[in-house]
Every structure is written in C-alpha cells, then in structure tokens.
Design a protein around this motif. Structure first.
Motif, PDB file in Angstrom:
ATOM      1  N   GLU A 354       0.828  -1.204   0.000  1.00  0.00           N
ATOM      2  CA  GLU A 354       0.000   0.000   0.000  1.00  0.00           C
ATOM      3  C   GLU A 354       0.868   1.261   0.000  1.00  0.00           C
ATOM      4  O   GLU A 354       0.643   2.192  -0.772  1.00  0.00           O
ATOM      5  N   PHE A 385      -8.877  -6.003  -1.818  1.00  0.00           N
ATOM      6  CA  PHE A 385      -8.802  -5.859  -3.260  1.00  0.00           C
ATOM      7  C   PHE A 385      -9.313  -4.493  -3.691  1.00  0.00           C
ATOM      8  O   PHE A 385      -8.667  -3.769  -4.441  1.00  0.00           O
ATOM      9  N   ARG A 386     -10.480  -4.123  -3.170  1.00  0.00           N
ATOM     10  CA  ARG A 386     -11.075  -2.841  -3.589  1.00  0.00           C
ATOM     11  C   ARG A 386     -10.221  -1.670  -3.151  1.00  0.00           C
ATOM     12  O   ARG A 386      -9.975  -0.740  -3.917  1.00  0.00           O
ATOM     13  N   LYS A 389      -6.943  -1.605  -5.204  1.00  0.00           N
ATOM     14  CA  LYS A 389      -7.214  -1.250  -6.589  1.00  0.00           C
ATOM     15  C   LYS A 389      -7.516   0.243  -6.709  1.00  0.00           C
ATOM     16  O   LYS A 389      -6.963   0.928  -7.576  1.00  0.00           O
ATOM     17  N   ALA A 390      -8.363   0.741  -5.797  1.00  0.00           N
ATOM     18  CA  ALA A 390      -8.715   2.161  -5.846  1.00  0.00           C
ATOM     19  C   ALA A 390      -7.467   3.017  -5.687  1.00  0.00           C
ATOM     20  O   ALA A 390      -7.248   3.973  -6.442  1.00  0.00           O
ATOM     21  N   GLN A 391      -6.617   2.658  -4.742  1.00  0.00           N
ATOM     22  CA  GLN A 391      -5.412   3.460  -4.527  1.00  0.00           C
ATOM     23  C   GLN A 391      -4.474   3.357  -5.715  1.00  0.00           C
ATOM     24  O   GLN A 391      -3.809   4.326  -6.088  1.00  0.00           O
TER      25      GLN A 391
ATOM     26  N   GLU B 259     -18.720  -1.002  -9.282  1.00  0.00           N
ATOM     27  CA  GLU B 259     -17.467  -0.574  -8.677  1.00  0.00           C
ATOM     28  C   GLU B 259     -16.618   0.165  -9.714  1.00  0.00           C
ATOM     29  O   GLU B 259     -16.037   1.209  -9.448  1.00  0.00           O
ATOM     30  N   HIS B 263     -15.113   4.342 -10.497  1.00  0.00           N
ATOM     31  CA  HIS B 263     -13.783   4.802 -10.888  1.00  0.00           C
ATOM     32  C   HIS B 263     -13.841   5.691 -12.118  1.00  0.00           C
ATOM     33  O   HIS B 263     -13.167   6.713 -12.201  1.00  0.00           O
ATOM     34  N   ILE B 301      -3.285  11.143  -7.795  1.00  0.00           N
ATOM     35  CA  ILE B 301      -2.285  11.448  -6.781  1.00  0.00           C
ATOM     36  C   ILE B 301      -1.283  12.475  -7.304  1.00  0.00           C
ATOM     37  O   ILE B 301      -0.825  13.348  -6.575  1.00  0.00           O
ATOM     38  N   LYS B 334      -3.630   8.081   4.899  1.00  0.00           N
ATOM     39  CA  LYS B 334      -2.244   7.731   4.649  1.00  0.00           C
ATOM     40  C   LYS B 334      -1.767   8.279   3.302  1.00  0.00           C
ATOM     41  O   LYS B 334      -0.721   8.899   3.190  1.00  0.00           O
ATOM     42  N   GLN B 335      -2.605   8.043   2.300  1.00  0.00           N
ATOM     43  CA  GLN B 335      -2.275   8.508   0.964  1.00  0.00           C
ATOM     44  C   GLN B 335      -2.108  10.025   0.949  1.00  0.00           C
ATOM     45  O   GLN B 335      -1.200  10.554   0.324  1.00  0.00           O
TER      46      GLN B 335
END
Lengths: 583, 460
Positions: A354, A385-386, A389-391, B259, B263, B301, B334-335
């Motif tokens: 991550e 997984f979600r 994947k999103a990140q 899902e 995105h 990002i 975190k990101q």
C-alpha cells in the motif's frame, strides 16, 4: 565457482548449425532481390532511399504491415518502386489481407524467412517471440503454436529423435500435436540422437517464479540493465566513463561464466579474489629476463588484458546494482516477497504494498507485488482488493482499469470469491494437522475452489524450505539458492520431479492443482545414449533464474539442460506485456 | 454443374470423408454435431425471419466474398509466379471470376455451395454412419495429390494445405455449415494463423450470424476479437483520445460494473477539475518553480501532489485546494499524508510539515502523530535532503529504540544517539561514538561532559 558437479555430465550438441542455416537462407532470400541497398528498421515514417526497390524484414504483425503502407506513400507521389516484405519466421494470412485491403497487393510481394531459433548461448535457444506471451495467454490467439511446433520440428530433425517427451499446459499440448503432425508430414531419417528427452511447459503453470525479484547475478543484470538477445548495454555509471558499452553475455566471457549462476552476495568476494589473482599474474613479469618477457607478452598478456577489461566491467556493474538496490530498499522488498511466499505476516506485506502505491514508486513493481500477493493468497479479500485497486488507480491513473481486467483474466490478480475463503481455512487447518490429513482435507476442499493453489502446491512439493534453518548461499543445497534459499522455483521443481520418476506417476495431486494438461509420450524407436541431455521448452518465456536453477540441477544430477524459450522474460517484461493503459 | 453432381455425392459418401477421424472421437463428434445443430437452428431462424435477401447476399452475389476468397489463392500463387505480379493491383472485388480460369479453377465448383437444403442430408448420413465405424489409422492416410480440381479438397485437407502455404480454394465452402466445419477443423489444428484466415476469408461476409456462432466456439471467437483489436484504425483512436472527456462521458452509460463505473465517474470529475486547476494559481510560485508538464490527464495522486505544491494554503472551498481534492475523491489519510509530505518536503517547507503532524488533544497539549510510521517519514525527508535539525526531530519520534538509533547514526543525528546511550547508561558505546563525531565539535563536548558527569551510574 567451486561447483564440482558430477563428472559424467554429457556434452551439449553444437547449435551454431542453427545460426548458419538461418543465415544462409536469409542471404539466399536477399540475393534473389538484386542489389539490396540497405536494411531499414520499419518505423512510422517514410523511407528515404534512391533505390528503386525496397525490402522489409519484419515479424508478421498487422501493425507493422500498416506502417509499410505509410512508408509507401511515394506511390501517391507517382514514384514507382518495387517492394518486398520478408516475414519471419512465417507469414500470416491476416497480414496479407491487410496488403490487399490497402490495394498494395502485387506492388508488394512477400516471402518468408524461416528463422525460428536463435542460440543465445551453449545451452540457451530463444525464439525471440516476446509477443508469444500476450498473444497466447491474454488474447487466446494461437498464431504461434505452429511456429513453436516448427521450431521443435527443426530441433528434432537436426538433433533428435527424442526418446521421451513430457509436457504440462494447454499450449504445450497443442505445440506437441502440431509438431507431431509436422513429423508425420516430412520424411524422417534415422540419425544419431543428440538430445534425449524433452520437456514442454507453459508459462501459466508457474507465474510465481517470474514474478520474484532475481538475486542470481545474470538475472539481476537482466532485471536492472535488460539483456537483449544475449547482449547488454552498460551505461556510463558502470563503465565510469562517458561512453556506454555493449557486451555479449555468454559462456565466452570467462569472468561472467563463472559468476552468472551465483547468488549476488557471493559475486563481490569472487570478483575481488579474481582481481588479486590478476594482480599476481601481472606481477609475475617483474624479474623476468627478456626471453621470459617475450613469451609472457605473446602468450599471456592478451588474455590478462582481456580478463582485466571484463573484470572491471563486472565490478562496475556490481557497484551500479548495489547503488540502485540500496536506493529502493531492496532488503525490505525481498523480505516482503519472502513473507508472501511463506504466507507469513500478510498484513504487514499488504501495508508495505500500500505504501509503495501511495508513494507512487514504480508502477510495475507495485503490480508485481499485488500479483504475488494474489497468487500466493489465492486471491485478495474483497475489502483489500477494492482498497488497493482504488489506490492504485488514483496513483497511476484510471486507464489501468484495463490492466486490472487483463490481470484478472489471467488469474494473476483476483478478488476472492465467497466460498473460496474455505481454502484459507484449509491452509490454516493444514498447518495444524499432519500432512496426511492435510492431503485429505485438500481433496475435500479442492472441489470448492479452482484458482491458484500455491499454498497446497508449496506444501506438496516442499517449495519453501523451513526458514529457521541457516541457508549457506556459498554451498547451495538445492535450487532454492536462486531466491536466497527462500523458494524453489515451481517450474524447475516439476521438471526435477518428473525426471526423477521418469513419468508423471505419483504427481497426480500436483497436476490436479495445476489444472492438469500434463502428458508424456515415449518414442520406442528412439534409443539413444543422450538420455542425460534434456531439452526444456518454456512456452511464454523463462527467466535467467530458472536457467540457473536448471544448471544447478544438472550439475547435481548429471544432466545437461538445453533451455528453449519463446523469449527471455522477467517480472517487468511479464507485467508490461499485460498493461492496458496504452490505448 | 450437373456434371459435378455425382462427384459430390461420391465425395460425401466416399471413404475419404469418413477417413478424417480423430483419436478422441466422442469429443470431436459432439463438436461437429453441435455445428450441425447450430446451423440447422439458424437456418430455421433465417427462414422464419423471411430474410431471404440476406441469405442470398451471404452466399455468392456479394462482392466481398469474391475478393476475400480470391486473395487466399492469389496469395499462395504469388509465391510461385512472380512475373504475374503486375497484374495484381488491378484485382478488385468487381473483376469477374471468369478471368482467372488459368489457375486451374473450375467454374462448377464455384456454384457448388449453392446447392441448398438437399446438401445437408447426405452429410448427416455420413456422419451418423461413420460414427459407428471403427477408425482404422490407415484410413486417414491417402492424401492423394492427384485430384483434378483443387476445389475438391476436404475441409481437413484444405486446412492442412493452408498450413503448408499451398494453394487452396475456399470458394466451395459456401454454406454456413461448410464454413463452420472448416472453422472447427482450423481450431483443431491449433494454428492461430489459419483460424484467423478462415474467419477472415469465409466468415466475415456473414458477420451477423458469425457472432452467434462464435459464442459456442471460444477459441475462434478470441482469434476474431484479437484480429479486430489489431486492425483497428489508429487515427480514429487518436481522435477519440483528444476527445477523451466526451468519450468518457459516453462511457458512463456503458455497462461497467458498479465498482468500476465509480472509478470512471471519478476520472471524469478529475478531468473536469484538471481543466480548472491547469489555469489557476499565483504567478510567483510558478516563476520560482516552473512546471515541467501540464497537469491534464495525470493520475489523481499526481494532481494532489501538484496542488500540494502550488496551491497548498488555499481555502478548502477552491477546487485546487488539496483538502478539497482529498474530500472529493475520498483519498485515504495515509495517501494524503504521504503526498503532502513529499510535496512540502520538496519545497523544503518544513514548518508546513510540523503543522501537518501536530495534533492537539483536549487538554491543549500538542503531539506529533502520523498514519505513516515515522521511520518512513524520515526516509522521505532524507530523500528530499532535509537538514539535520528537521531529520532529528522525526528520528526522535521513531518508537523502536534499535530502529531509532540505527536511523540516527545513519543520518548523523548525534544528539539522539548520545541521549539514547546516556539513557541506556552505556559508557562503552558512548566512548565508541566519541570517535565518530568531529573533533572539537559541540557533540564531542557534550559527550565529554556526560562521561565526566558524576551523576550517571554507568552500567559498564
């Protein structure tokens, strides 16, 4: 280095014949054309040439043929030239259909150069078809199956007959059938067999091995500098001058041939020992009289200088590797990989991956780790997984939705389906009870899940040695040394097991976990003394680490392996072939 | 045409046909039966819909059929006769077939495929008949080359000859049944080149039925899809790319999984945002740190990083504010931290970092907190060449003592090392460390003071 190996290892056949054959055929083709002026690289731009005939040498790809159409713009300018396309190793109907569609058929004539096999070294032959992997496994296009069959046929007719053929994988089976058919078509002459057995294996039988970081010298050089056709370009950081240098990496390079199969941690000490020896050899000239000096200069000096050059090159390469690897926290990366292989501290691994993604470190590396996680864990939990994947999409772009679709199609990166959690439970239970019961449990559960069964395979084949034992990388005890003693490559382990048993008998549970498609055929007529020479064909590419592992196995068991592969691959090439972000 | 009729009967009933047998008969026969059933069902469908015209077009009168199937033969022929090549460009769809009688091509065979329903019966018979017979291997052999017309090759032989690059005639495979039979044989040969060729030369003319038929033929279907992907018009695609935003908008209505459509929706919002952000911002900062590239089409990002770099202190209400982006796109803590950290460290805005990590508890005390472990924070700071004082502060926040001292030594945060050794009351380590600091520096003095201090009870 100090590998004694068995004494009775047989000699490898001479593959230079393959090169000669291919070369002669090309020369013949080119001479048919009069005065071939120059060979051009096919690119998306017009060709400037005064010659009134142009000849292209290309792989049969529709895209490349279309480029020729663009290059051919001078037809519109009213200039008449003759064009010839030589497809290698063969032409495809679809390519010619494109020429017809463009109205160029006839203006452009076509030919074939049946160049199938490029010997990269004494024991490595490549089809140089990196596209095989994507075409076959992702697109499900079987255009190269016959090509592989023909390549096998060529080897068979020159070095065969093979007394036994083993194989595993759908494509391996098809290639075998295609080859068999071609054998029946042609007339077979009885000849001295130089290759005993053959083993065909599909890349999708084992994705774990090519996804791991390579730590054996040759593999590491490939991971970092990318070896192309047995040749590598070392930049100025290696040569410590402003010039880069291209080097052939094969057994002719005396320094390289001694370190190529070594774990990287041994390479430095070896090179410094070598440097000291070299110094001593140079020093010998002190106190020589004129006559001795003359012999020294004429006999030894050239060799010493050559060695000196190679030595400094490889020392430079090592330094550059060290620098790059310390910069990217290689140690921690390896630790994560090993934990995944062992199935240990998975949460820590996930948060490592991550962070990797969050920090936008290499896009390829992140995917590689995700795939390793998915295969070893038999898919990711839906929640993980979600989130991952999103990140990933946020860090590297939404176009990678297509990449994810590709990876899912190959089963490389998947979400656990409900019900599959049973296998997780099974592997936990399996650890608690003894092996026999675990086997029964696996049987009971395997009907419920179909996907990757890495844990079960790893247990059955003992792929992950116990981590509490010290592993001396200087004196490797098994093929696991190529991954620092953490993992025995599944592909090579399968080969070892089948050769040991001389059949697939006893491996039924393993092949079931690998989705079957295994086969073995014996040619009763072929009796040969070359039983210990074994041709291993990888369909979809193999890594240098796997070649090193097979060389190790050969030394231990007195075999000689010849590796035939559609291309040399590594984790980056594998993942890059599956990217979907370039529309 | 009439003359050929008995030949045809002969052909279907001859042992030659029965001869193409397989080792795994059951499987293959079910396959063939499947083809047959499929064909029959289609035929009834076609008839029901009263689509006679379509059927006619499909079979011969349509030009594409002619041109495509010609090409196969011509292709092969061109290898043998190069002097004829000048005639080739003139070949086009409309040129009549009669003009190429020189190729040993029989007119009768041309119309062979047109024999309609009656043709099915013998085929069925021969199938059911042969299914009870024993398939002796010697029956497969006779592949005689002595046939009068190239058009007489059986489907299996045709595929075989195509593989060898020999002349074939695909004209005779006119009925859907024959076409599909040919296709099934090509799949059986495991040769992608031939599979694609069969689809291309005999099946694209019946594209409407094709998709339905291919559904039950996964291998062939994948070859067709791959072919279509390969021949796509790239100029059109580039055009699409420049209109990417509109393109994506149209995508939103496509059946993505829930899902995935989230995105795509996010991406659309992002592109809209980027267009605004691209032109926003104060001139000074851009002069000081010129941009290297446009922000358009960059990942989220990267966009966030950009905003942290150029728009950090903007109020949350503006589109380019990092906080706004964080909330719009539900970026994890975190990101967000990692990105802010990287961007502000790049600008050496250490005070911003201070504020970022500081949280205040209900008593008003401040404390440094991070969703990212502090040793990673140090790593990022160090890569952005943070000064020792800054590093020192964050190294000091690392929980694990061993890790802390390792980092402190690595980054020369002498105070931390010295204080840790003092706390450990480890005189030997402290003595050792004295050798590593600069002579006459404040650190050295500090160590000397500690060593001389009467208040510490050293453990060694």
């Amino acid at each position: 280095m100090a590998h004694s190996g068995r004494r009775d290892s047989p000699e490898l056949p001479d593959f230079s014949l393959l090169k000669r054959l291919a070369r002669d055929q090309l020369i013949y083709l080119l001479e048919q054309q009069h005065e071939v002026d120059k060979l051009y690289k096919v690119e998306y731009k017009p060709i400037i040439s005064t010659s009134d005939q142009v000849c292209f040498l290309i792989r049969p790809r529709i895209q490349t043929v279309k480029w020729i159409y663009v290059a051919n713009a001078d037809k519109a300018a009213g200039k008449f030239r003759r064009y010839k396309i030589i497809f290698t190793p063969q032409k495809f109907y679809a390519c010619e259909a494109v020429l017809e569609e463009q109205g160029l058929f006839g203006d452009v004539t076509t030919d074939e150069w049946a160049f199938y096999l490029l010997p990269l070294d004494d024991d490595i032959i490549s089809l140089e078809l990196p596209e095989f992997f994507r075409d076959n496994f992702l697109a499900g296009d079987q255009r190269w199956v016959r090509t592989v069959g023909s390549a096998l046929h060529l080897l068979h007719s020159i070095y065969g007959p093979f007394s036994k053929i083993y194989g595993i994988g759908r494509c391996a089976k098809m290639a075998y059938e295609s080859w068999k058919e071609q054998v029946e078509e042609g007339d077979t002459k009885a000849r001295q067999a130089e290759i005993g057995n053959a083993f065909l294996i599909d890349r999708d039988v084992d994705y774990i091995t090519p996804l791991c970081s390579q730590v054996v010298y040759e593999g590491l050089v490939d991971d970092i500098f990318r070896i192309k056709c047995g040749c590598v370009e070392f930049g100025h950081d290696v040569t410590s001058s402003d010039k880069s240098v291209k080097v052939m990496l094969n057994s002719q390079d005396k320094v390289f041939s001694e370190i190529r199969n070594e774990h990287f941690s041994n390479v430095f000490s070896f090179l410094s020992q070598k440097a000291r020896n070299l110094q001593t050899a140079y020093d010998k000239r002190r106190g020589m009289d004129i006559k001795q000096m003359k012999t020294f200069v004429s006999e030894e000096l050239k060799g010493l200088k050559q060695e000196h050059r190679l030595l400094s090159l490889h020392i430079g390469a090592c330094e550059s590797i060290m620098k790059k690897k310390t910069k990217q926290d290689f140690q921690e990366l390896l630790k994560t990989e090993h934990s995944l292989l062992e199935g240990f501290e998975i949460r820590e691994c996930i948060s490592f991956i991550e962070e990797h993604i969050n920090r936008q470190v290499s896009m390829i590396e992140s995917l590689r780790l995700l795939c390793l996680l998915s295969i070893t864990e038999n898919g990711l939990l839906p929640k993980d997984f979600r989130a991952l994947k999103a990140q990933y999409l946020q860090s590297y772009g939404v176009d990678h939705l297509l990449t994810f679709a590709n990876l899912r199609q190959l089963g490389l990166l998947v979400e656990q389906q409900p019900g599959e959690t049973l296998t997780v439970m099974e592997s936990k239970v399996g650890k608690l009870v003894n092996d026999k019961t675990a086997g029964k449990l696996t049987d009971a559960f395997s009907s419920l899940a179909k996907k990757s069964h890495f844990r079960a395979l790893s247990r059955k084949l003992n792929l992950v040695p116990k981590s509490d034992e010290e592993y001396d990388l200087r004196v490797p005890r098994d093929m696991a040394y190529i991954f620092s003693g953490a993992y025995i490559p599944l592909s090579c382990k399968l080969i070892e097991q089948v050769l040991e048993r001389d059949s697939w008998t006893g491996l039924e549970e393993v092949t079931k976990l690998l989705n079957g498609h295994e086969f073995a055929f014996t040619d009763l007529r072929a009796k040969s003394d070359a039983q210990r020479i074994i041709l291993v064909m990888f369909l979809g590419g193999c890594t240098f680490s796997e070649i090193s592992a097979l060389r190790f196995l050969g030394r231990e068991r007195g075999y000689k392996f010849i590796v035939v592969t559609t291309a040399i691959t590594n984790s980056s090439r594998l993942i890059e072939a599956l990217l979907g972000n370039k529309v | 045409m009439m003359k050929n009729k008995p030949d045809e009967e002969d052909y279907w009933n001859s042992s030659k046909f029965k001869a193409f047998t397989f080792d795994d008969e059951d499987d293959e026969f079910s396959r063939l039966k499947e083809s047959k059933q499929a064909v029959n069902s289609i035929r009834s469908l076609v008839e029901e819909e009263d689509d006679e015209d379509e059927v006619e077009k499909v079979s011969w009168s349509g030009e594409p059929v002619g041109s495509i199937s010609w090409s196969v033969r011509e292709t092969a022929a061109s290898n043998q006769k190069t002097q004829r090549e000048h005639a080739f460009p003139k070949i086009n769809a409309s040129s009549p077939s009669v003009s190429r009688s020189h190729s040993g091509y029989s007119l009768s065979s041309l119309f062979k495929g047109k024999t309609k329903p009656g043709n099915f019966q013998p085929f069925t018979d021969s199938l059911s008949e042969s299914s009870v017979k024993l398939y002796a291997p010697e029956l497969r052999k006779p592949k005689s080359e002595s046939k009068d017309y190239i058009s007489d090759w059986s489907p299996e032989e045709t595929i075989h000859r195509m593989q060898q690059g020999k002349v074939v005639s695909l004209e005779r495979f006119r009925s859907l049944q024959d076409k599909l039979l040919l296709l099934d044989f090509s799949v059986r040969a495991h040769d992608g080149n031939i599979i694609t060729a069969v689809i291309l030369f005999t099946l694209t003319s019946i594209i409407r039925v094709l998709f339905r038929e291919l559904e039950s033929r996964q291998t062939a279907l994948r070859h067709f899809i791959h072919y279509l992907t390969e021949i796509r018009d790239h100029r059109l695609l580039l055009e699409l790319l420049s209109k990417r935003r509109d393109f994506l908008k149209s995508c939103l209505n496509l059946p993505f999984s829930p899902e995935e459509s989230a995105h795509v929706q996010d991406h659309y919002t992002l592109l809209e945002r980027q267009i605004i952000i691209e032109h926003a911002g104060k001139v000074e900062i851009f002069q000081k740190f010129p941009r290297r590239a446009s922000i358009l089409n960059m990942p989220l990002i990267t966009t966030l990083y950009y905003c942290c770099f150029y728009h950090y202190n903007e109020p949350e209400g503006t589109y380019s504010s990092p906080l706004n982006i964080r909330h719009t796109f539900r970026i994890s803590e975190k990101q967000y931290f990692v990105t802010v950290l990287a961007a502000r460290a790049k600008l050496k805005a250490w005070s911003d970092l201070d504020a970022l990590f500081t949280s205040r508890n209900w008593l008003g005390f401040t404390k440094k907190k991070s969703p990212l472990s502090f040793h990673r924070v140090v790593d990022i700071l160090q890569k952005n060449s943070a000064p020792t004082q800054v590093l020192q502060e964050y190294v000091g926040l690392v929980d694990d003592a061993d890790l802390r001292i390792g980092l402190a030594q690595k980054h020369k945060c002498h105070d931390i090392v010295i204080n840790t050794y003092r706390d450990l009351k480890d005189r030997q380590l402290l003595l050792g460390y004295r050798g590593k600091v600069e002579r006459g520096s404040a650190e050295e003095r500090k160590i000397n003071d500690l060593l001389d201090s009467p208040h510490i009870r050293w453990k060694n």
